[in-house]
Scaffold this motif. Structure first.
Motif, short mmCIF file in Angstrom:
data_model
loop_
_atom_site.label_atom_id
_atom_site.label_comp_id
_atom_site.label_asym_id
_atom_site.label_seq_id
_atom_site.Cartn_x
_atom_site.Cartn_y
_atom_site.Cartn_z
N GLN A 172 34.53 88.81 45.88
CA GLN A 172 35.02 89.02 47.19
C GLN A 172 34.14 89.86 48.09
N TYR A 173 33.13 90.35 47.46
CA TYR A 173 32.05 91.09 48.41
C TYR A 173 30.90 90.08 48.47
N VAL A 174 30.84 89.00 47.89
CA VAL A 174 29.64 87.82 47.92
C VAL A 174 30.11 86.86 49.03
N LEU A 175 31.07 86.28 48.77
CA LEU A 175 31.39 85.07 49.40
C LEU A 175 31.36 85.43 50.89
N PRO A 176 32.04 86.41 51.44
CA PRO A 176 31.78 86.40 52.88
C PRO A 176 30.40 86.37 53.59
N PHE A 177 29.32 86.74 52.55
CA PHE A 177 28.13 86.81 53.12
C PHE A 177 27.19 85.81 53.00
N LEU A 178 27.82 84.70 52.32
CA LEU A 178 26.96 83.39 52.11
C LEU A 178 27.31 82.54 53.31
N PRO A 179 26.33 82.27 53.91
CA PRO A 179 26.20 81.65 55.44
C PRO A 179 27.00 80.34 55.12
N LEU A 180 27.98 80.27 56.13
CA LEU A 180 28.91 78.90 56.42
C LEU A 180 29.56 78.44 55.03
N ILE A 181 28.88 78.40 53.92
CA ILE A 181 29.67 77.89 52.35
C ILE A 181 30.66 79.13 52.23
N GLY A 182 30.28 80.21 52.18
CA GLY A 182 31.13 81.36 51.76
C GLY A 182 32.87 81.28 52.37
N PRO A 183 32.50 81.39 53.73
CA PRO A 183 33.92 81.56 54.30
C PRO A 183 34.73 80.25 53.95
N ILE A 184 34.22 79.13 53.74
CA ILE A 184 34.71 77.83 53.41
C ILE A 184 35.28 77.77 52.12
N VAL A 185 34.46 78.23 51.11
CA VAL A 185 35.13 78.68 49.74
C VAL A 185 36.25 79.56 49.84
N TYR A 186 36.10 80.71 50.65
CA TYR A 186 37.14 81.74 50.79
C TYR A 186 38.51 81.01 51.17
N LEU A 187 38.30 80.12 52.30
CA LEU A 187 39.42 79.58 52.77
C LEU A 187 40.40 78.74 51.67
N ASN A 188 39.59 78.49 50.72
CA ASN A 188 40.23 77.40 49.79
C ASN A 188 40.73 78.01 48.37
N ILE A 189 40.42 79.43 48.49
CA ILE A 189 41.05 80.13 47.31
C ILE A 189 41.84 81.46 47.70
N ARG A 190 41.71 81.82 49.03
CA ARG A 190 42.54 83.05 49.60
C ARG A 190 43.97 82.83 49.16
N PRO A 191 44.69 83.81 48.89
CA PRO A 191 46.02 83.97 48.52
C PRO A 191 46.87 83.69 49.95
N LYS A 192 48.28 83.53 49.82
CA LYS A 192 49.11 83.43 50.90
C LYS A 192 49.18 84.97 51.20
N LEU A 193 49.67 85.02 52.84
CA LEU A 193 49.92 86.47 53.03
C LEU A 193 51.20 86.95 52.55
N PRO A 194 51.16 88.25 52.19
CA PRO A 194 52.45 88.69 51.73
C PRO A 194 53.96 88.68 52.64
N THR A 195 54.96 88.38 52.14
CA THR A 195 56.06 88.24 53.14
C THR A 195 56.58 89.59 53.19
N THR A 196 56.38 90.70 52.58
CA THR A 196 56.65 91.94 52.92
C THR A 196 55.39 92.84 52.84
N ILE A 197 55.48 94.09 53.60
CA ILE A 197 54.58 94.81 53.66
C ILE A 197 53.89 95.25 52.28
N GLY A 198 55.06 95.63 51.21
CA GLY A 198 54.53 96.32 49.93
C GLY A 198 54.24 95.04 49.05
N ALA A 199 54.50 93.82 49.18
CA ALA A 199 54.32 92.77 48.51
C ALA A 199 52.81 92.83 48.01
N GLU A 200 52.38 92.33 46.65
CA GLU A 200 51.26 92.23 46.23
C GLU A 200 50.99 90.60 45.82
N THR A 201 49.65 90.41 46.06
CA THR A 201 49.42 88.77 45.96
C THR A 201 47.82 88.93 45.28
#
Length: 198
Positions: free
Chosen positions: A168-197
């Motif tokens: 999570q600290y490396v991906l964002p800083f990989l030019p172009l490819i990092g954000p693309i990879v992140y979009l493919n593996i990011r979890p869903k948004l929590p449905t409630t504030i206290g929910a964990e993902t």
């Protein structure tokens, strides 16, 4: 003007397409779609300035369209982002099918640029030096790439993505490819504030 419109440089009486600049031009569209995937679901501003007009304009104007939004943007509370009803657009932007399609599109043009050959890269350098359009496009693309890590980390924070380790600290800083990879593996948004993902 002819060489600019044809993404290349005139040589021996004809204009050849420069594969590096052609790839960069179409990757600008990929960058706009990455920002759409990051800003529309979780990049909402607490001052109620909508992101979508700026994201839409970025398809044509790149950084010049997004900078005004970044200037007025203020962080939203988790309650303003998580658990909110999703539009058809945000559902598409958060889908894995969209992320994989974006990865395929981006990978295609990255490969075209990487395997364009030394002659194409040399021609691109010459085009960058003498073509104002190429110069501005390249700087625009660079600024979009440099700003992406902030919005990836912002998106990850709302999704409570704290189990990725060093990734999570490396991906964002990989030019172009990092954000693309992140979009493919990011979890869903929590449905409630206290929910964990994960």
């Amino acid at each position: 003007l002819e060489s600019i419109l044809n993404f290349g440089a005139a040589s021996e009486g004809y204009t050849s397409i420069n594969k590096v600049f052609l790839s960069e031009f179409w990757l600008m569209g990929s960058s706009s779609m990455v920002y759409a995937s990051l800003l529309l679901p979780t990049g909402k501003s607490s001052n109620n300035v909508p992101a979508w007009p700026f994201v839409l304009a970025s398809v044509f104007l790149g950084t010049f369209a997004l900078l005004p939004y970044f200037a007025v943007w203020t962080p939203s509370k988790p309650s303003q982002v998580c658990g909110q009803s999703k539009t058809v657009v945000t559902k598409v932007l958060e889908s894995k099918l969209w992320a994989r399609s974006l990865a395929a599109y981006t990978g295609c043009f990255v490969c075209i640029a990487l395997f364009a050959g030394d002659a194409s890269w040399q021609a691109f350098s010459e085009l960058f030096a003498k073509s104002r359009f190429t110069h501005v496009t390249t700087l625009d693309f660079s600024v979009l790439t440099l700003m992406a890590p902030f919005w990836v980390l912002n998106d990850a924070e709302y999704r409570k993505w704290n189990k990725g380790g060093m990734l999570q600290y490396v991906l964002p800083f990989l030019p172009l490819i990092g954000p693309i990879v992140y979009l493919n593996i990011r979890p869903k948004l929590p449905t409630t504030i206290g929910a964990e993902t994960q």
